[in-house]
Design an enzyme around this catalytic site. Structure first.
Site, PDB file in Angstrom:
ATOM      1  N   TYR A 136       0.802  -1.228   0.000  1.00 54.89           N
ATOM      2  CA  TYR A 136       0.000   0.000   0.000  1.00 54.89           C
ATOM      3  C   TYR A 136       0.835   1.278   0.000  1.00 54.89           C
ATOM      4  CZ  TYR A 136      -4.374  -2.544   0.401  1.00 54.89           C
ATOM      5  OH  TYR A 136      -5.454  -3.361   0.148  1.00 54.89           O
ATOM      6  N   GLU A 155      -8.657  -7.422   4.827  1.00 55.66           N
ATOM      7  CA  GLU A 155      -7.840  -8.480   4.229  1.00 55.66           C
ATOM      8  C   GLU A 155      -7.169  -9.327   5.308  1.00 55.66           C
ATOM      9  OE1 GLU A 155      -5.454  -6.052   1.648  1.00 55.66           O
ATOM     10  OE2 GLU A 155      -7.259  -5.440   0.556  1.00 55.66           O
ATOM     11  N   TYR A 206     -15.017 -17.735  -5.327  1.00 55.21           N
ATOM     12  CA  TYR A 206     -14.078 -18.034  -6.397  1.00 55.21           C
ATOM     13  C   TYR A 206     -12.700 -18.323  -5.825  1.00 55.21           C
ATOM     14  CZ  TYR A 206     -13.040 -13.080  -5.552  1.00 55.21           C
ATOM     15  OH  TYR A 206     -12.742 -11.875  -4.953  1.00 55.21           O
ATOM     16  N   GLY A 265     -24.158 -16.440 -19.875  1.00 54.94           N
ATOM     17  CA  GLY A 265     -22.846 -16.938 -20.264  1.00 54.94           C
ATOM     18  C   GLY A 265     -22.165 -17.695 -19.143  1.00 54.94           C
ATOM     19  N   GLY A 310     -21.329 -16.691 -16.421  1.00 60.82           N
ATOM     20  CA  GLY A 310     -21.873 -16.302 -15.121  1.00 60.82           C
ATOM     21  C   GLY A 310     -22.691 -17.395 -14.473  1.00 60.82           C
ATOM     22  N   THR A 345     -21.601 -20.200 -13.500  1.00 60.90           N
ATOM     23  CA  THR A 345     -20.807 -21.029 -12.591  1.00 60.90           C
ATOM     24  C   THR A 345     -21.151 -20.821 -11.116  1.00 60.90           C
ATOM     25  OG1 THR A 345     -18.978 -19.456 -12.883  1.00 60.90           O
ATOM     26  CG2 THR A 345     -18.908 -21.489 -14.161  1.00 60.90           C
ATOM     27  N   PRO A 346     -21.195 -19.578 -10.588  1.00 64.15           N
ATOM     28  CA  PRO A 346     -21.560 -19.460  -9.171  1.00 64.15           C
ATOM     29  C   PRO A 346     -23.010 -19.840  -8.920  1.00 64.15           C
ATOM     30  CG  PRO A 346     -21.379 -17.290 -10.172  1.00 64.15           C
ATOM     31  CD  PRO A 346     -20.847 -18.273 -11.173  1.00 64.15           C
ATOM     32  N   PRO A 385     -12.408  -6.552 -13.389  1.00 60.14           N
ATOM     33  CA  PRO A 385     -12.527  -5.301 -12.636  1.00 60.14           C
ATOM     34  C   PRO A 385     -13.990  -4.872 -12.542  1.00 60.14           C
ATOM     35  CG  PRO A 385     -10.759  -5.147 -14.247  1.00 60.14           C
ATOM     36  CD  PRO A 385     -11.499  -6.421 -14.536  1.00 60.14           C
TER      37      PRO A 385
END
Length: 393
Positions: A98, A140, A188, A272, A274, A276-277, A387
């Protein structure tokens, strides 16, 4: 949270900073990668850098954070911070990075805005930066503690399934045989690969299977076309990774998860890859015996392009009250619809909580339709692959 004096300065300078933020971030990344080329080679997504997507996302997050602090000086935008922190944790970002970002970001601000950056302005925006940075560092740290590891581990590929012409599912197991920590449906992992030029590139892929097992599954859509490096990892995985090969994976991260859904109507909308989750969420709901209504919506180019279609249908069929709506641009079969996803003819129960994943235009359209149907904005959750440009919207 933001001091009164700094809030006044940020409010006054936010229009100027916002107007120049794209130039600032362009200058920032140039400085950063000149001083630390290893960050572009081994940490940052080279495809997103080449396309400009990462620059736009950074610009959007800085402006959104500063704007929120100005309007709510005693609060912080935890939803935005959580999303960024999960992505950072999946990449292994550490606190020591950072100050490096601060150094090059503020050098860029000073160069682009010139004399407008007085000591007072610099101090105010420094306060904004460290409020954001320290909040991310704290989140984090907690995520690393919860996951039990900040390190990538070696996983052996034990299965490879060709889902469609452009989507492959990989099943992997830890090389060292150590226990596999559980994950929450919708999360993920980061997958790290060493490419031909020696770069170590990292990409995130939703876990599409492996709940409660020692094997995890993630599905990869091959990205093709264009002249940028975008898609270099997906193409590498498709072309080169076979059963017996070893990949590096992070622990699971991501905040698009099923929180407090017992007894609540749900809508899972995807387009598409998307899907998967959403497949993982349906598997979890079926395993938990979810008995409230679940509306499943998916859009794709054709049935042949619909990855994990069999699982999508099978898990929905295990629920006691599920309605499935598939939309295809071509070759729609009986029971599915032709065209783009359209919720106008779909009943959405009062109190529905919605989860969205797919291209940004798709999610914006579905979100607007859901709000028109009375779904509260706070009950609409989404995941962006890459992003998060929605922050800037």
């Amino acid at each position: 949270m933001l001091s009164e004096q700094s809030a006044a300065t940020v409010r006054a300078t936010l229009p100027a900073v916002g107007a120049a933020i794209e130039q600032i971030t362009e200058n920032f990344y140039s400085r950063l990668f000149t001083a630390h080329p290893e960050l572009l080679r081994d940490l940052f997504n080279r495809g997103n850098q080449a396309s400009g997507a990462q620059k736009s996302a950074l610009a959007g997050s800085i402006a959104a954070f500063a704007g929120y602090l100005v309007e709510h000086p005693d609060e912080r935008p935890d939803v935005m911070l959580s999303r960024i922190a999960h992505k950072h944790a999946s990449l292994g970002v550490v606190p020591e990075q950072y100050p490096i970002v601060h150094e090059h970001l503020f050098a860029a601000i000073a160069e682009i805005l010139g004399e407008a950056v007085t000591p007072e302005v610099a101090a105010a925006w420094t306060e904004v930066y460290w409020l954001m940075a320290n909040a991310l560092i704290a989140i984090e740290k907690r995520l690393y503690e919860e996951s039990g590891s900040q390190e990538f581990r070696d996983w052996e590929v034990v299965g490879r399934d060709e889902e469609t012409a452009d989507v492959v599912s990989f099943r992997v197991r830890p090389v060292d045989g150590s226990p596999v920590r559980g994950f929450r449906a919708g999360q993920y992992v980061s997958v790290g690969v060493r490419l031909a030029d020696g770069a170590r590139q990292i990409r995130q892929y939703s876990l599409s299977g492996g709940l409660g097992e020692d094997v995890r599954q993630f599905s990869v859509k091959r990205v093709q076309g264009g002249t940028t490096p975008d898609g270099e990892v997906s193409n590498h995985l498709h072309a080169n990774v076979r059963v017996g090969d070893v990949l590096q994976l992070s622990e699971p991260y991501g905040d698009l998860v099923l929180d407090d859904v017992a007894g609540r109507p749900l809508l899972l909308a995807s387009a598409g890859i998307g899907v998967t989750p959403m497949v993982a969420m349906l598997a979890s709901l079926a395993a938990d015996g979810h008995d409230a209504p679940v509306t499943v919506v998916h859009g794709d180019r054709s049935p042949a392009d619909h990855a994990l279609r069999t699982d999508h249908q099978a898990y929905a069929a295990k629920l006691t009250d599920a309605a499935v709506h598939f939309f295809y641009e071509r070759d729609a079969e009986p029971g599915s619809r032709t065209g783009l996803v359209d919720l106008s003819g779909i009943d959405v129960a009062p109190g529905t909580r919605a989860y969205l994943c797919g291209p940004l235009p798709f999610m914006r359209a579905v979100r607007g339709q859901l709000i028109e149907k009375g779904v509260a904005p706070a009950d609409i959750h989404y995941e962006v692959f890459g992003p998060d440009l929605w922050i800037a919207g």
